[in-house]
Design a protein around this motif. Structure first.
Motif, PDB file in Angstrom:
ATOM      1  N   MET A   1       4.217  -1.110 -15.088  1.00 59.74           N
ATOM      2  CA  MET A   1       3.503  -0.901 -13.819  1.00 59.74           C
ATOM      3  C   MET A   1       3.147  -2.247 -13.206  1.00 59.74           C
ATOM      4  O   MET A   1       2.624  -3.124 -13.880  1.00 59.74           O
ATOM      5  CB  MET A   1       2.241  -0.077 -14.053  1.00 59.74           C
ATOM      6  N   LYS A   2       3.455  -2.377 -11.937  1.00 63.42           N
ATOM      7  CA  LYS A   2       3.199  -3.647 -11.243  1.00 63.42           C
ATOM      8  C   LYS A   2       1.985  -3.467 -10.340  1.00 63.42           C
ATOM      9  O   LYS A   2       2.034  -2.737  -9.347  1.00 63.42           O
ATOM     10  CB  LYS A   2       4.432  -4.061 -10.431  1.00 63.42           C
ATOM     11  N   LEU A   3       0.904  -4.153 -10.683  1.00 65.64           N
ATOM     12  CA  LEU A   3      -0.351  -3.982  -9.954  1.00 65.64           C
ATOM     13  C   LEU A   3      -0.494  -4.945  -8.784  1.00 65.64           C
ATOM     14  O   LEU A   3      -1.164  -4.612  -7.797  1.00 65.64           O
ATOM     15  CB  LEU A   3      -1.533  -4.164 -10.910  1.00 65.64           C
ATOM     16  N   TYR A   4       0.126  -6.126  -8.892  1.00 65.89           N
ATOM     17  CA  TYR A   4      -0.059  -7.142  -7.857  1.00 65.89           C
ATOM     18  C   TYR A   4       1.285  -7.711  -7.417  1.00 65.89           C
ATOM     19  O   TYR A   4       2.262  -7.696  -8.164  1.00 65.89           O
ATOM     20  CB  TYR A   4      -0.964  -8.263  -8.361  1.00 65.89           C
ATOM     21  N   ALA A   5       1.296  -8.231  -6.205  1.00 62.46           N
ATOM     22  CA  ALA A   5       2.512  -8.798  -5.630  1.00 62.46           C
ATOM     23  C   ALA A   5       2.842 -10.143  -6.267  1.00 62.46           C
ATOM     24  O   ALA A   5       1.983 -10.806  -6.860  1.00 62.46           O
ATOM     25  CB  ALA A   5       2.343  -8.950  -4.122  1.00 62.46           C
ATOM     26  N   ASP A   6       4.108 -10.539  -6.111  1.00 58.52           N
ATOM     27  CA  ASP A   6       4.537 -11.861  -6.571  1.00 58.52           C
ATOM     28  C   ASP A   6       4.294 -12.917  -5.496  1.00 58.52           C
ATOM     29  O   ASP A   6       4.054 -14.084  -5.807  1.00 58.52           O
ATOM     30  CB  ASP A   6       6.028 -11.845  -6.922  1.00 58.52           C
ATOM     31  N   THR A   7       4.403 -12.521  -4.244  1.00 59.76           N
ATOM     32  CA  THR A   7       4.261 -13.484  -3.151  1.00 59.76           C
ATOM     33  C   THR A   7       2.800 -13.912  -3.035  1.00 59.76           C
ATOM     34  O   THR A   7       1.897 -13.063  -3.044  1.00 59.76           O
ATOM     35  CB  THR A   7       4.737 -12.860  -1.831  1.00 59.76           C
ATOM     36  N   PRO A   8       2.540 -15.217  -2.914  1.00 59.91           N
ATOM     37  CA  PRO A   8       1.156 -15.716  -2.967  1.00 59.91           C
ATOM     38  C   PRO A   8       0.228 -15.128  -1.912  1.00 59.91           C
ATOM     39  O   PRO A   8      -0.909 -14.755  -2.213  1.00 59.91           O
ATOM     40  CB  PRO A   8       1.328 -17.231  -2.763  1.00 59.91           C
ATOM     41  N   ALA A   9       0.699 -15.038  -0.669  1.00 60.86           N
ATOM     42  CA  ALA A   9      -0.185 -14.565   0.407  1.00 60.86           C
ATOM     43  C   ALA A   9      -0.648 -13.130   0.143  1.00 60.86           C
ATOM     44  O   ALA A   9      -1.840 -12.816   0.263  1.00 60.86           O
ATOM     45  CB  ALA A   9       0.533 -14.657   1.750  1.00 60.86           C
ATOM     46  N   ARG A  10       0.300 -12.269  -0.215  1.00 64.82           N
ATOM     47  CA  ARG A  10      -0.068 -10.870  -0.464  1.00 64.82           C
ATOM     48  C   ARG A  10      -0.893 -10.738  -1.734  1.00 64.82           C
ATOM     49  O   ARG A  10      -1.802  -9.917  -1.814  1.00 64.82           O
ATOM     50  CB  ARG A  10       1.189 -10.012  -0.557  1.00 64.82           C
ATOM     51  N   LEU A  11      -0.563 -11.544  -2.741  1.00 67.08           N
ATOM     52  CA  LEU A  11      -1.337 -11.525  -3.980  1.00 67.08           C
ATOM     53  C   LEU A  11      -2.798 -11.883  -3.714  1.00 67.08           C
ATOM     54  O   LEU A  11      -3.714 -11.226  -4.222  1.00 67.08           O
ATOM     55  CB  LEU A  11      -0.721 -12.506  -4.980  1.00 67.08           C
ATOM     56  N   ILE A  12      -3.013 -12.921  -2.896  1.00 67.96           N
ATOM     57  CA  ILE A  12      -4.383 -13.336  -2.568  1.00 67.96           C
ATOM     58  C   ILE A  12      -5.122 -12.214  -1.844  1.00 67.96           C
ATOM     59  O   ILE A  12      -6.290 -11.921  -2.132  1.00 67.96           O
ATOM     60  CB  ILE A  12      -4.366 -14.629  -1.731  1.00 67.96           C
ATOM     61  N   ARG A  13      -4.433 -11.563  -0.884  1.00 67.99           N
ATOM     62  CA  ARG A  13      -5.069 -10.464  -0.150  1.00 67.99           C
ATOM     63  C   ARG A  13      -5.427  -9.307  -1.079  1.00 67.99           C
ATOM     64  O   ARG A  13      -6.510  -8.719  -0.964  1.00 67.99           O
ATOM     65  CB  ARG A  13      -4.144  -9.963   0.963  1.00 67.99           C
TER      66      ARG A  13
END
Length: 205
Positions: A1-13
């Motif tokens: 299960m993937k809870l968070y994005a890999d891309t920094p901007a979306r991960l921060i949000r």
């Protein structure tokens, strides 16, 4: 299960959103506990009434017993003490009832104060997070099973904004049908980035 994005901007949000949700819940729990404590102060008169009534009832009962034991005093003399003791017991019972009513009101008022804003926040936040988790998990699984970017390019044609697709190619559908690998890989990267995943793994060696 993937809870968070890999891309920094979306991960921060996403992390900021989750932290704000936790802070929101904690703040309203604190407010609820404060409301509970404030309302409980209304029970103080009831507690004092209960304590005074119980003490008075006990004292009057002892007094009636003492009077009743006197050899030269008629038993009827103790009756008023017993009646007063019963009345004091009723006063104490009324105080206890008041305390119970205030405690019940404090509990449910605190629950309402916490529940309403927390549920509103969850209704707004959770569907977005759950949708991302489902989509990102499925996309990550597809990435693990295959590195062919054609599937992701097709999804980009179906899901991504038309303006973003046209930046990749003025004729993206024709390029996809013709098997233009450069366009396909750029479309796949667009779809993966839109889903919060890193696109590098889709490129053929």
């Amino acid at each position: 299960m993937k809870l968070y994005a890999d891309t920094p901007a979306r991960l921060i949000r996403q992390v900021a959103g989750d932290l704000l949700l936790v802070a929101w819940v904690a703040a309203w729990v604190w407010v609820g506990l404060t409301v509970h404590d404030v309302v409980l102060r209304l029970a103080v008169p009831g507690e004092q009434l209960d304590e005074a009534g119980t003490s008075l009832a006990g004292w009057l009962t002892e007094a009636s017993t003492g009077v009743d034991d006197l050899p030269i005093v008629d038993d009827a003399v103790a009756a008023p003490f017993l009646g007063a003791s019963s009345a004091a017991g009723q006063v104490a019972a009324a105080g206890r009832a008041q305390v119970e009513a205030v405690e019940t009101m404090a509990l449910w008022l605190a629950v309402a104060v916490v529940l309403v804003p927390v549920l509103l926040a969850l209704v707004v936040h959770l569907p977005l997070r759950l949708r991302f988790v489902r989509q990102a998990t499925a996309m990550a699984r597809a990435l693990r099973q295959s590195t062919d970017p054609s599937l992701f390019a097709l999804r980009a044609l179906a899901h991504q904004p038309l303006r973003a697709i046209q930046k990749v190619s003025p004729e993206p559908v024709a390029a996809w049908r013709a098997g233009d690998q450069d366009v396909i890989e750029r479309l796949a990267a667009l779809e993966l980035e839109g889903s919060g995943l890193r696109p590098g793994r889709t490129r053929r060696s």
